[in-house]
Design an enzyme around this catalytic site. Structure first.
Site, PDB file in Angstrom:
ATOM      1  CE1 TYR A  26       6.583  -1.510   0.082  1.00 18.50           C
ATOM      2  CE2 TYR A  26       4.236  -1.893   0.395  1.00 18.50           C
ATOM      3  CZ  TYR A  26       5.336  -1.469   0.858  1.00 18.50           C
ATOM      4  OH  TYR A  26       5.556  -0.985   2.103  1.00 18.50           O
ATOM      5  CD  GLU A  48       3.997   3.033   6.235  1.00 24.58           C
ATOM      6  OE1 GLU A  48       2.784   3.713   6.335  1.00 24.58           O
ATOM      7  OE2 GLU A  48       4.366   2.012   5.855  1.00 24.58           O
ATOM      8  CD1 TRP A  56       2.509   1.438  -0.276  1.00 17.49           C
ATOM      9  CD2 TRP A  56       3.031   2.977   1.133  1.00 17.49           C
ATOM     10  NE1 TRP A  56       3.603   1.069  -0.063  1.00 17.49           N
ATOM     11  CE2 TRP A  56       3.953   2.012   0.909  1.00 17.49           C
ATOM     12  CE3 TRP A  56       3.144   4.237   1.824  1.00 17.49           C
ATOM     13  CZ2 TRP A  56       5.405   2.339   1.512  1.00 17.49           C
ATOM     14  CZ3 TRP A  56       4.281   4.281   2.440  1.00 17.49           C
ATOM     15  CH2 TRP A  56       5.414   3.514   2.356  1.00 17.49           C
TER      16      TRP A  56
END
Length: 191
Positions: A26, A48, A56
């Site tokens: 990522y 988010e 995350w």
């Protein structure tokens, strides 16, 4: 003070992406790069919000399930979700099943559709780019909010969005490349 770390491949990266795997991929491929199109912006905004209070990595592992559950983040489709869709989403173990966050995704899709009569989601978010981008050399210098993220949060709330606090919006600004979030010395900085 923690600056970039050099991985086993000899490449310096932001410390959170030092080891091989999903987070490094990522970091190297997506984080801090501009996105294009309403669905891409709505996806990042939604993810988010779902990430709030979680890691995350958890969201990244569930990303394809989120895409399926939210119709590829097509704002028109998600804006039309009703109680049956809410129940389906709350039963979907592939995503984060949090009623407030599910409701926020639907609310934000409706607000995104409404923004089309004005500048649109993409233009609105990009309007908060800082005049001078931060250039942190260490993790201690990395901010979690900024004047831009505070202003973005207030404006999105004014326009009907929810789950868009200043910290979440700062993370969004980093993720979609509104400014370069990589540490000075990271191989992705300035790329």
């Amino acid at each position: 003070m923690t600056g970039p770390v050099v991985g086993e491949d000899g490449v310096p990266r932001c410390p959170w992406a030092g080891a091989p795997g999903l987070m490094r991929d990522y970091h190297d491929v997506e984080w801090g790069r501009p996105v294009a199109g309403e669905a891409a912006y709505l996806e990042r905004l939604t993810l988010e919000a779902f990430q709030s209070g979680l890691s995350w990595a958890t969201i990244l592992r569930k990303r394809e399930a989120f895409r399926a559950a939210f119709a590829g983040f097509d704002a028109d489709v998600v804006a039309a979700y009703d109680d049956t869709d809410r129940a389906r989403l709350m039963a979907d173990a592939g995503i984060v099943r949090n009623r407030l966050k599910v409701d926020a995704a639907i609310t934000n899709a409706r607000a995104t559709v409404a923004l089309r009569e004005q500048e649109g989601l993409e233009a609105l978010l990009l309007s908060f780019a800082p005049d001078v981008a931060p250039a942190p050399a260490t993790t201690e210098e990395v901010a979690t909010t900024s004047p831009g993220s505070v202003a973005m949060s207030k404006e999105l709330k004014r326009r009907g969005f929810v789950f868009v606090g200043p910290t979440t919006m700062h993370a969004l600004m980093e993720a979609i490349g509104i400014f370069d979030p990589h540490l000075v010395g990271c191989h992705r900085r300035g790329a």
